[in-house]
Design an enzyme around this catalytic site. Sequence first.
Site, PDB file in Angstrom:
ATOM      1  N   GLY A  41       4.339   4.081   2.740  1.00 33.07           N
ATOM      2  CA  GLY A  41       4.453   2.936   1.845  1.00 33.07           C
ATOM      3  C   GLY A  41       3.601   1.781   2.316  1.00 33.07           C
ATOM      4  O   GLY A  41       2.588   1.969   2.993  1.00 33.07           O
ATOM      5  N   SER A  42       4.036   0.579   2.011  1.00 30.64           N
ATOM      6  CA  SER A  42       3.270  -0.614   2.343  1.00 30.64           C
ATOM      7  C   SER A  42       3.378  -0.933   3.827  1.00 30.64           C
ATOM      8  O   SER A  42       4.309  -0.494   4.518  1.00 30.64           O
ATOM      9  CB  SER A  42       3.782  -1.804   1.536  1.00 30.64           C
ATOM     10  OG  SER A  42       5.092  -2.165   1.963  1.00 30.64           O
ATOM     11  N   GLY A  75       6.535  -0.636   6.404  1.00 28.84           N
ATOM     12  CA  GLY A  75       6.383   0.122   7.640  1.00 28.84           C
ATOM     13  C   GLY A  75       6.738  -0.686   8.875  1.00 28.84           C
ATOM     14  O   GLY A  75       7.333  -0.161   9.824  1.00 28.84           O
ATOM     15  N   GLU A 125       2.839   6.080   7.643  1.00 31.73           N
ATOM     16  CA  GLU A 125       1.626   6.191   6.825  1.00 31.73           C
ATOM     17  C   GLU A 125       1.647   5.020   5.855  1.00 31.73           C
ATOM     18  O   GLU A 125       2.330   5.055   4.834  1.00 31.73           O
ATOM     19  CB  GLU A 125       1.605   7.529   6.066  1.00 31.73           C
ATOM     20  CG  GLU A 125       1.540   8.751   6.973  1.00 31.73           C
ATOM     21  CD  GLU A 125       0.226   8.880   7.712  1.00 31.73           C
ATOM     22  OE1 GLU A 125      -0.717   8.112   7.415  1.00 31.73           O
ATOM     23  OE2 GLU A 125       0.141   9.731   8.603  1.00 31.73           O
TER      24      GLU A 125
END
Length: 508
Positions: free
Chosen positions: A239-240, A244, A261
């Site tokens: 995600g963003s 994260g 990721e």
Amino acid sequence: MKEILAQLGIKDHNNGTSTGNEWLPSNGGVLESFSPVNGQPIATVQTTDAAAYAQVVATAQQAFLQWRTIPAPKRGEIVRQMGDALRTHKTALGKLVSYEMGKSLQEGYGEVQEMIDICDFAVGLSRQLYGLTMHSERPLHRMYEQWHPLGVVGIISAFNFPVAVWSWNSALAWVCGNVCIWKPSEKTPLCAIAVQNIISEVFKNNHVPEGVCCLVQGGRELGEQLAADERVALVSATGSTRMGKAVAQSVAARLGRSLLELGGNNAIIISEHADLGIALPGCVFGAVGTAGQRCTTTRRLIIHESVYEAFKAKLVKAYGQLRIGDPLNEHNHVGPLIDKDAVQNYLTAIDQCKQQGGRFAVEGGVLEGAGYESGCYVKPCIAEVDSQLPVVQHETFAPILYLLKYKTIDEAINLQNSVPQGLSSSIMTLNLREAEQFLSYAGSDCGIANVNIGTSGAEIGGAFGGEKETGGGRESGSEAWKAYMRRQTNTINYSTQLPLAQGIKFDL
């Protein structure tokens, strides 16, 4: 679409919590899924409440004690059957992915094919979970390493790849001997339910313990709960960067493991030595594919000054030929953004770019009229920027492409590396020295660096992930499987003596 939903076991109202073979009742709130294709509601999902979550985690813990005892090749055989089941449902699932997320139908099919491919990869991997042997400094001793499963793996996936990225994690985690709890994006809950219906049949047919593949549904709070849960050994989150960082802090506070990721701000360098005929489709697809909602989307083109105007003209012409509309129509290139919030972020970035001095070679805007009733269809646009404007430093999950000029290859690489993110990068060149420099330690600082292909379209055989604010995680191929296991060093003494380390002796 009703026929497709029926084929995948999607009802008007669905339980969203599963321990693999059983759907659990829950008193959580109701989540309604809307299609960005037409703005219409598809179905509702009952989210996971505290009691259902507790049951899922307890069931997963118990399942792990049995699943880890099944030989890895046997686990691989079950994953192979999952791949076959996905092949059977590829068309229906691909259409649902396209309809609920908004990506083109070809991309929807391609995403399911990635799931099939990772299953095939995991089957082979199940017979290759190799360790090392080492020579001991002590006589008649043997040393080696082996890898053991971690336990419960939590997977938090994003809306832009609602099924593929989950499979990258789960297929490898399963053959490694772990069990999984999946929290999909609240924007694409039905894709997850469809997948759970498909794979649960495989697990039932193989008498797999309840709890090997679990599903929970909800928003940010549920993700925070999963990240903070000490019973979850590894949290893999996509995600963003903002999300994260929150996950990383929560998991680190309990000394757990995280695999992140996150955002990408990917660039392609267009060299004066580039084959512009090859470069053009790579840049256009990289910039507008999935309506700019890939973590590997091309967001910056760094173009040599000698070919800048010629390549810009090619881009403008190509953008004029893009067909924007219903992603289920295979003739369209670009579908909608995921929702109205994404549209607003797109418009805000355009305004910021103009305020900071950017000049638009292709203007953006929201499309209106017949076929665009959802309000989520936007025009892919191209902005020329004189330098690294503040807006260029940030990832906007939309089809906005920034053009920059450069004079030397060193300058181009510095521009490429000058953003906080470090996921994917490319150079278009026929010059061997430039290509090698780009791939060297003095070149791209990204986790993925390509020559003469774009930033999108990673293959499952290679480890996928990036550096800096992209999080440092690696999923899918190569040795990414090691993230889902714990390393153990073993020493065996088969002598009649017990020599101590560092020559220490006791007179006993």
